[in-house]
Design an enzyme around this catalytic site. Structure first.
Site, PDB file in Angstrom:
ATOM      1  N   LYS A  23       0.818  -1.217   0.000  1.00 56.91           N
ATOM      2  CA  LYS A  23       0.000   0.000   0.000  1.00 56.91           C
ATOM      3  C   LYS A  23       0.855   1.271   0.000  1.00 56.91           C
ATOM      4  O   LYS A  23       0.573   2.220  -0.732  1.00 56.91           O
ATOM      5  CB  LYS A  23      -0.928  -0.034   1.226  1.00 56.91           C
ATOM      6  CG  LYS A  23      -1.974   1.077   1.266  1.00 56.91           C
ATOM      7  CD  LYS A  23      -3.107   0.719   2.204  1.00 56.91           C
ATOM      8  CE  LYS A  23      -2.730   0.813   3.666  1.00 56.91           C
ATOM      9  NZ  LYS A  23      -3.028   2.120   4.261  1.00 56.91           N
ATOM     10  N   SER A  24       1.903   1.294   0.804  1.00 55.24           N
ATOM     11  CA  SER A  24       2.735   2.499   0.901  1.00 55.24           C
ATOM     12  C   SER A  24       3.391   2.836  -0.434  1.00 55.24           C
ATOM     13  O   SER A  24       3.434   4.004  -0.851  1.00 55.24           O
ATOM     14  CB  SER A  24       3.807   2.316   1.977  1.00 55.24           C
ATOM     15  OG  SER A  24       3.236   2.228   3.254  1.00 55.24           O
ATOM     16  N   ARG A  28       2.641   6.099  -3.434  1.00 54.58           N
ATOM     17  CA  ARG A  28       3.752   6.911  -3.951  1.00 54.58           C
ATOM     18  C   ARG A  28       3.982   6.691  -5.445  1.00 54.58           C
ATOM     19  O   ARG A  28       4.462   7.594  -6.132  1.00 54.58           O
ATOM     20  CB  ARG A  28       5.015   6.612  -3.135  1.00 54.58           C
ATOM     21  CG  ARG A  28       4.917   7.167  -1.707  1.00 54.58           C
ATOM     22  CD  ARG A  28       5.866   6.455  -0.743  1.00 54.58           C
ATOM     23  NE  ARG A  28       5.855   7.061   0.584  1.00 54.58           N
ATOM     24  CZ  ARG A  28       4.942   6.814   1.523  1.00 54.58           C
ATOM     25  NH1 ARG A  28       3.944   5.960   1.280  1.00 54.58           N
ATOM     26  NH2 ARG A  28       5.015   7.402   2.700  1.00 54.58           N
ATOM     27  N   ARG A 124      -8.735  12.650  12.663  1.00 45.52           N
ATOM     28  CA  ARG A 124      -7.308  12.380  12.822  1.00 45.52           C
ATOM     29  C   ARG A 124      -6.489  13.664  12.771  1.00 45.52           C
ATOM     30  O   ARG A 124      -6.860  14.628  12.091  1.00 45.52           O
ATOM     31  CB  ARG A 124      -6.836  11.377  11.762  1.00 45.52           C
ATOM     32  CG  ARG A 124      -7.457  10.002  11.966  1.00 45.52           C
ATOM     33  CD  ARG A 124      -7.042   9.015  10.906  1.00 45.52           C
ATOM     34  NE  ARG A 124      -5.618   8.691  10.970  1.00 45.52           N
ATOM     35  CZ  ARG A 124      -5.014   7.858  10.142  1.00 45.52           C
ATOM     36  NH1 ARG A 124      -5.712   7.258   9.197  1.00 45.52           N
ATOM     37  NH2 ARG A 124      -3.723   7.613  10.255  1.00 45.52           N
ATOM     38  N   SER A 168       6.878  10.184  11.816  1.00 45.26           N
ATOM     39  CA  SER A 168       5.826   9.897  10.839  1.00 45.26           C
ATOM     40  C   SER A 168       6.391   9.933   9.435  1.00 45.26           C
ATOM     41  O   SER A 168       6.879  10.972   8.973  1.00 45.26           O
ATOM     42  CB  SER A 168       4.695  10.920  10.961  1.00 45.26           C
ATOM     43  OG  SER A 168       3.810  10.835   9.865  1.00 45.26           O
ATOM     44  N   ASP A 315       2.146  -0.540  12.314  1.00 43.62           N
ATOM     45  CA  ASP A 315       1.015  -1.245  11.705  1.00 43.62           C
ATOM     46  C   ASP A 315       0.863  -2.669  12.231  1.00 43.62           C
ATOM     47  O   ASP A 315      -0.220  -3.255  12.145  1.00 43.62           O
ATOM     48  CB  ASP A 315       1.164  -1.294  10.185  1.00 43.62           C
ATOM     49  CG  ASP A 315       0.897   0.047   9.527  1.00 43.62           C
ATOM     50  OD1 ASP A 315       0.254   0.898  10.161  1.00 43.62           O
ATOM     51  OD2 ASP A 315       1.340   0.237   8.382  1.00 43.62           O
ATOM     52  N   LYS A 342      -4.777   6.454  15.026  1.00 42.29           N
ATOM     53  CA  LYS A 342      -4.848   5.780  13.735  1.00 42.29           C
ATOM     54  C   LYS A 342      -6.315   5.742  13.290  1.00 42.29           C
ATOM     55  O   LYS A 342      -7.107   6.585  13.713  1.00 42.29           O
ATOM     56  CB  LYS A 342      -4.235   4.375  13.837  1.00 42.29           C
ATOM     57  CG  LYS A 342      -2.790   4.367  14.321  1.00 42.29           C
ATOM     58  CD  LYS A 342      -1.855   5.155  13.425  1.00 42.29           C
ATOM     59  CE  LYS A 342      -1.359   4.371  12.259  1.00 42.29           C
ATOM     60  NZ  LYS A 342      -0.328   5.094  11.457  1.00 42.29           N
TER      61      LYS A 342
END
Length: 434
Positions: A23-24, A28, A124, A168, A315, A342
């Protein structure tokens, strides 16, 4: 949609291929990949909700995306200079990565937009990203530094050197993206290292970026379009690993998985707990290490996980907490407060659901304690997922040690990060939609 899990399967020996793409990297591949003008392909793009949200917003900004087959995208970008300058509402739904990385693009390119999200994302914290972008010269309109965020006023970004106050990867990435688009130099310094997919992808596409210890320096750069391969998501693989560890006399090989050092720390921790896991790095694709993970059923022991590792396993903490419950002794995970902001308050989700299973755990002064020594559970259990994909999947892993039924509500939210998760979980569990 709720899921009822009945008696677990035993003696599983599988080779698992085609895990959804990470996913990350997927986020990108579109957000950074579209900055230069050009055409490129993305292979193994996952269809999880968060990544599809990013895709739709990049289309709204001006990129053309074509599905050439189920997992291959052809992307045609006009380049950041030709992005639409007034796009109206960009709905980020539940995706924190989408909104935070887009903020870097929007303020640097002076694109007028209103960023919104679902109920969870709207709660958030965004101050952590708005504050450093404001130091660069970004201008935003919002209430209490939360969504909706309006970028209709002109920004004039400048070079900065910034020491991260929150560990982060999303904040770091937004700053690097903003500097890249604004053609400014930037130095970002981290107290604790976070995942480095943005740095790797920028370098792969031609950016003049240097990483030394906990300092990242980006100088004014131009990127080029290149094809991007997305390895299997290691955070999704984590749940399959957990299932195999707790299963009876089982073994699994996961093929073509992302093995980036900033993402595989949880494997080192599980090995410290006694897990039988081995990694085989086979190649590098677009700067990312890719290989296989082999895991066998294991007996675990409790350990203390230091605070410096928490950002790298953020995670996987719900999963580690579940595995700790079936380990010998007590496991302590230090500095877990980031879990409270989260998709849900994951500290509460872990503690309350473990309690519902008859397992002792507590939170004290920033740290999470899980008492192990449990072998099996023998009661019908209802799990409150809080509409949080990682809580739902972590407690599905727990169900493999429940001799009776486990009901997990809002399983549909697992599609945020692990599309078609039932297919993979069903290798170990008898699952019924209810």
């Amino acid at each position: 949609m709720d899921i009822k899990i009945l008696k677990a399967k035993e003696h599983i020996h599988k080779e698992i291929k085609n895990l959804p793409g990470d996913k990350s990297i997927a986020h990108r591949s579109l957000i950074i990949g579209c900055i230069p003008k050009g055409t490129y392909n993305i292979y193994n793009f996952p269809k999880g909700n968060d990544c599809v949200v990013t895709l739709k917003n990049m289309e709204k900004l001006g990129a053309k995306v074509i599905y050439e087959d189920e997992y291959k995208l052809k992307v045609i970008s006009p380049g950041i200079e030709e992005f639409k300058k007034d796009v109206g509402v960009l709905n980020c739904d539940n995706s924190g990565t989408t909104v935070r990385l887009l903020l870097g693009i929007l303020c640097a390119a002076n694109i007028k937009a209103v960023l919104i999200g679902d109920e969870s994302l709207s709660k958030r914290p965004m101050k952590r990203i708005l504050e450093p972008l404001r130091l660069m010269g970004g201008v935003f309109e919002c209430s209490e530094d939360k969504l909706p965020i309006n970028t209709t006023k002109l920004s004039n970004l400048e070079s900065i050197e910034y020491l991260m106050t929150v560990s982060s990867a999303q904040v770091k990435s937004a700053l690097l993206i903003a500097a890249l688009v604004a053609k400014k130099d930037i130095v970002v310094k981290e107290v604790l290292s976070t995942r480095d997919h943005t740095e790797i992808m920028m370098k792969y596409l031609g950016a003049d970026i240097k990483c030394k210890e906990n300092s990242i320096t980006l100088e004014k750069s131009n990127l080029s379009s290149k094809d991007i391969f997305i390895p299997g998501d290691i955070s999704s693989a984590a749940f399959i690993i957990g299932l195999c560890i707790l299963a009876k006399e089982s073994s699994v090989t996961l093929k073509d998985v992302l093995l980036n050092p900033s993402r595989r720390k949880f494997i080192d921790i599980l090995k410290d707990m006694g897990a039988d896991i081995n990694m085989d790095i086979k190649e590098t694709r677009n700067g990312e290490l890719v290989g296989d993970i082999k895991v066998k059923s294991s007996n675990l022991k409790g350990i203390e996980i230091e605070a410096k590792y928490t950002p790298s396993i953020i995670d996987e903490i719900p999963l580690i907490s579940v595995l700790a419950a079936f380990s010998e002794g007590t496991t302590i995970i230090k500095s877990v407060d980031e879990l409270k902001v989260k998709e849900s308050n994951r500290v509460d989700g872990i503690i309350n659901n473990l309690k519902n299973c008859g397992i002792q755990s507590h939170y004290d002064n920033g740290d999470l304690f899980i008492k192990g020594g449990n072998s099996y559970i023998s009661k019908d259990i209802n799990i409150e997922s809080q509409k949080d994909h990682r809580i739902a999947m972590a407690f599905a892993v727990l169900s493999i040690r429940n001799l009776k039924s486990t009901n997990i509500n809002h399983w549909e939210y697992t599609n945020i990060s692990f599309p078609n998760s039932i297919k993979f979980f069903s290798e170990f569990l008898n699952m019924v939609e209810t």
